[in-house]
Write an enzyme that holds these catalytic residues in place. Structure first.
Site, PDB file in Angstrom:
ATOM      1  N   GLY A  86       0.823  -1.213   0.000  1.00 34.83           N
ATOM      2  CA  GLY A  86       0.000   0.000   0.000  1.00 34.83           C
ATOM      3  C   GLY A  86       0.847   1.249   0.000  1.00 34.83           C
ATOM      4  O   GLY A  86       2.046   1.191  -0.262  1.00 34.83           O
ATOM      5  N   ASN A  87       0.240   2.377   0.259  1.00 37.38           N
ATOM      6  CA  ASN A  87       0.989   3.635   0.361  1.00 37.38           C
ATOM      7  C   ASN A  87       0.302   4.567   1.355  1.00 37.38           C
ATOM      8  O   ASN A  87      -0.753   4.242   1.887  1.00 37.38           O
ATOM      9  CB  ASN A  87       1.157   4.277  -1.023  1.00 37.38           C
ATOM     10  CG  ASN A  87      -0.174   4.630  -1.661  1.00 37.38           C
ATOM     11  OD1 ASN A  87      -0.918   5.469  -1.163  1.00 37.38           O
ATOM     12  ND2 ASN A  87      -0.495   3.962  -2.767  1.00 37.38           N
ATOM     13  N   HIS A  88       0.906   5.726   1.592  1.00 34.27           N
ATOM     14  CA  HIS A  88       0.438   6.616   2.665  1.00 34.27           C
ATOM     15  C   HIS A  88      -0.719   7.532   2.289  1.00 34.27           C
ATOM     16  O   HIS A  88      -1.069   8.412   3.067  1.00 34.27           O
ATOM     17  CB  HIS A  88       1.600   7.482   3.158  1.00 34.27           C
ATOM     18  CG  HIS A  88       2.619   6.729   3.950  1.00 34.27           C
ATOM     19  ND1 HIS A  88       2.289   5.994   5.064  1.00 34.27           N
ATOM     20  CD2 HIS A  88       3.945   6.580   3.782  1.00 34.27           C
ATOM     21  CE1 HIS A  88       3.383   5.436   5.552  1.00 34.27           C
ATOM     22  NE2 HIS A  88       4.412   5.768   4.778  1.00 34.27           N
TER      23      HIS A  88
ATOM     24  N   ALA B 161      -3.853   7.549  -5.391  1.00 36.89           N
ATOM     25  CA  ALA B 161      -2.446   7.152  -5.412  1.00 36.89           C
ATOM     26  C   ALA B 161      -2.428   5.659  -5.742  1.00 36.89           C
ATOM     27  O   ALA B 161      -2.423   4.801  -4.856  1.00 36.89           O
ATOM     28  CB  ALA B 161      -1.798   7.414  -4.059  1.00 36.89           C
TER      29      ALA B 161
END
Ligand code: CTP
Ligand code: CA
Length: 221
Positions: free
Chosen positions: A31-33, A99
């Site tokens: 995943g990402n922030h 994102a």
């Protein structure tokens, strides 16, 4: 002209927001922030100005408030692409604020991967580029907006994305600006178009959303 006069009545906005989670096995993902704050702020802003908003959202802690926001929750880039493809025809404005993970595990393990040797390699393959794919099939009259987060050669990279993804507008946020980007409630953006560049001050994401919506409204008149 006052903001309240900028109506999107009768317009449908298709918006992607949040991160994507790419499964590794039944209990893990890449995943990402991204929190989704910018995308959700845009959704509320468009809806407040009369638009119907189709919000295709990756996993976030946020919920849409306005009654004219229809949320389709998705997890992975593939799911996001499927949902967006299905809704694209009906959209007047497309905003790619998600994102999206650039890569996903080549194989998703059916069972939880057990701890074994000292090293573990997971092979990744490229995800579909949702903005680029939709850019290829953009219809006359559709207006599309992307986002770019860059750490170097900001405007050149953003311009290249504008061209490659067939976007009308790209919102650039530089990670070099303190207080901008992931995990902040503020953002400092520069909007890049074919023939124009518009820089804005650091401000709360809700106000950034208003600036973007105002600019889109001006362009579609
Ligand atoms: N985007 C998308 N699908 C992807 C990757 C990106 O729709 N698989 C969209 C994003 O939502 C954003 C724009 O494309 O609006 C630019 O995303 P960004 O990650 O900055 O660009 P990439 O083309 O992925 O290039 P890189 O990450 O290498 O800078
Ligand atoms: Ca990327």
């Amino acid at each position: 002209m006052k903001v309240t006069e900028k109506s999107f009545k009768g317009k449908t906005v298709l918006l992607t927001a949040g991160p994507t989670h790419e499964p590794i096995d039944p209990v893990r993902f890449i995943g990402n922030h991204s929190t989704g704050k910018m995308g959700y702020a845009l959704a509320e802003c468009f809806a407040a100005h009369g638009a119907t908003v189709q919000l295709v959202s990756g996993p976030t802690n946020l919920s849409a408030q306005h009654a004219n926001i229809i949320v389709t929750p998705v997890t992975s880039a593939d799911e996001m692409y499927a949902a967006v493809s299905q809704k694209a025809d009906a959209a007047d404005i497309l905003v790619f604020a998600a994102a999206v993970a650039d890569y996903k595990p080549k194989v998703v393990a059916e069972k939880k991967i057990k701890k074994a040797g000292d090293e573990l390699t997971i092979e990744l393959v490229k995800n579909v580029d949702i903005a680029a794919a939709l850019g290829k099939q953009k219809k006359a009259g559709q207006f599309s907006v992307g986002f770019a987060l860059e750490t170097h050669d900001e405007s050149a990279n953003a311009r290249e994305k504008l061209r490659k993804k067939n976007l009308d507008m790209i919102v650039l946020n530089s990670l070099n600006d303190p207080g901008a980007g992931f995990r902040h409630d503020t953002n400092k953006i520069t909007v890049i178009e074919q023939d124009a560049t518009t820089a804005f001050e650091l401000k709360p994401k809700t106000e950034v959303a208003q600036d973007i919506v105002n600019l889109i409204w001006e362009r579609i008149q």
